[in-house]
Design an enzyme around this catalytic site. Structure first.
Site, PDB file in Angstrom:
ATOM      1  N   GLU A 113     -29.413  -3.367 -53.885  1.00 49.78           N
ATOM      2  CA  GLU A 113     -30.363  -2.475 -54.548  1.00 49.78           C
ATOM      3  C   GLU A 113     -30.114  -1.006 -54.217  1.00 49.78           C
ATOM      4  OE1 GLU A 113     -31.945  -6.453 -54.971  1.00 49.78           O
ATOM      5  OE2 GLU A 113     -31.151  -5.368 -53.235  1.00 49.78           O
ATOM      6  N   HIS A 155     -42.370 -11.912 -50.719  1.00 55.10           N
ATOM      7  CA  HIS A 155     -42.113 -11.818 -52.153  1.00 55.10           C
ATOM      8  C   HIS A 155     -43.390 -11.738 -52.965  1.00 55.10           C
ATOM      9  CE1 HIS A 155     -37.811 -13.754 -51.904  1.00 55.10           C
ATOM     10  NE2 HIS A 155     -37.915 -12.601 -51.265  1.00 55.10           N
TER      11      HIS A 155
END
Length: 410
Positions: free
Chosen positions: A132, A201
């Site tokens: 990322e 998450h």
């Protein structure tokens, strides 16, 4: 300008090379795949800069003739609304491209980018390595150079790996360059609690990103929200964070003919009154709008008239709309899935106390997620997220306290 992009691309290459064992979804090693990705982006940058087609050949990319309000006509899922918004903006402006993990060959982890690779090719729909920090930095540099990247995070939990690029590069460059640089980049993907994926998450980043000057933050609820806000974000000259909801992707909502027009956008910074009422104002965003509407429907059967405000835009907040509603109802309840401390509800309550204190008949109340990391067990997970019954109890509490306060004064 070219130096800034070159430095960013080099940084991206380095980040990918350092990513131990990183693999492309296609199976190639991250280092070899990145060596293929960076020249393609560089070639695309040069081609788009030379073309400069955005305003001269594609008037649909302008803000003129915007239509925002409409009558429901057909059903569309949130996933399809996002897909159509990206498709139309890519067709209208050659500078728009999308990049992220699995967005091309796999057509998106949630199929939001379905069909785009076949339509626009690998130069504008780019699969990235699992890094990322690298591909976010590449997107920021491309935006500085004049392109309009859409950076997809498979989940905003993974954006933590790229937060330096989002905050220190994307959000601050316009100010630090004295207005010489613009960074028209979109960061989008699923945000908030999901289902059965545990603490790492399953969390809401609305308060995180909306605290940063230089970023705009939106969070759609319905298909019309998703379509109009994403198109507005892509056209915006500033970096925009689009916080979607994984559990809403497959949900269908009514969409009007006006909203299907290629010129349809929802201006960033404007809330929507989803349901009018006179006794209590409830503010919510994303999935919690639906919960608030369900609670309002049940409360109406008990004689409580609730006004539900869909915030749509988190930064900037539509403070005028919120305060106008509170001055009508004299009561406020905020609802969000995020943690209570420094949350969106806290900011709204502060705004109302500062601007509309004399209109309140009862203390403001907040409904938030539990102040704990998200549990994995299904029963504990449900207990940690606001439910319709929680909203109803709080609404009754606010209205009862209002009545008690009036009796005490009398």
């Amino acid at each position: 300008m070219q130096g800034a992009l070159r430095a960013t691309l080099v940084a991206a290459r380095g980040a990918v090379a350092r990513h131990a064992g990183g693999k492309w979804r296609g199976g190639a090693s991250s280092s070899s795949s990145t060596s293929q990705l960076l020249p393609r982006v560089g070639q695309y940058v040069r081609g788009a800069a030379a073309a400069d087609l955005c305003s001269s050949r594609f008037p649909a990319a302008s803000w003129g003739g915007v239509r925002m309000f409409s009558t429901p006509a057909k059903q569309m899922t949130v996933r399809d609304a996002l897909n159509s918004a990206i498709d139309e903006e890519m067709a209208a402006d050659i500078k728009v491209f999308i990049m992220g993990e699995e967005v091309a060959e796999y057509q998106g982890a949630y199929k939001v980018t379905k069909g785009l690779l076949q339509k626009y090719g690998p130069d504008r729909v780019l699969d990235t390595p699992i890094t990322e920090a690298g591909f976010t930095g590449l997107g920021v540099g491309a935006a500085m150079y004049g392109l309009k990247p859409i950076v997809e995070f498979m989940t905003f939990n993974f954006s933590m790996q790229a937060i330096d690029q989002i905050i220190n590069s994307a959000a601050k460059s316009h100010y630090m360059s004295g207005g010489q640089l613009t960074v028209p980049v979109v960061f989008r993907g699923p945000n908030g609690p999901a289902a059965g994926v545990g603490a790492q998450h399953s969390q809401c980043f609305a308060a995180w990103y909306s605290s940063v000057p230089g970023l705009k933050v939106v969070s759609p609820y319905s298909s019309e929200d998703a379509r109009g806000l994403l198109k507005a974000a892509i056209r915006d000259p500033d970096p925009v964070v689009v916080l979607e909801n994984e559990l809403l992707y497959g949900e269908a909502f009514p969409v009007s003919e006006e909203a299907l027009d290629s010129n349809f956008v929802i201006p960033i910074g404007k809330a929507k009154i989803e349901r009018e009422g006179t006794d209590l104002t409830i503010t919510a965003f994303s999935k919690m709008v639906g919960f608030a509407l369900k609670a309002a429907e049940e409360l109406a059967k008990q004689g409580i008239s609730v006004e539900v405000i869909n915030l749509r835009s988190i930064r900037p907040l539509d403070r005028d709309a919120i305060n106008k509603s509170v001055r009508k109802t004299s009561r406020l309840l905020t609802v969000e899935e995020g943690w209570p401390q420094n949350g969106i509800g806290a900011e709204i309550c502060a705004s109302v106390v500062e601007e509309s204190m004399d209109f309140l008949d009862a203390p403001v109340e907040r409904i938030t997620g539990a102040d704990v990391p998200m549990p994995y067990a299904a029963n504990l997970e449900r207990a940690a997220i606001p439910q319709v019954e929680d909203i109803m109890r709080a609404a009754k509490r606010v209205c009862q306290r209002s009545g008690e306060a009036k009796r005490a004064v009398a």
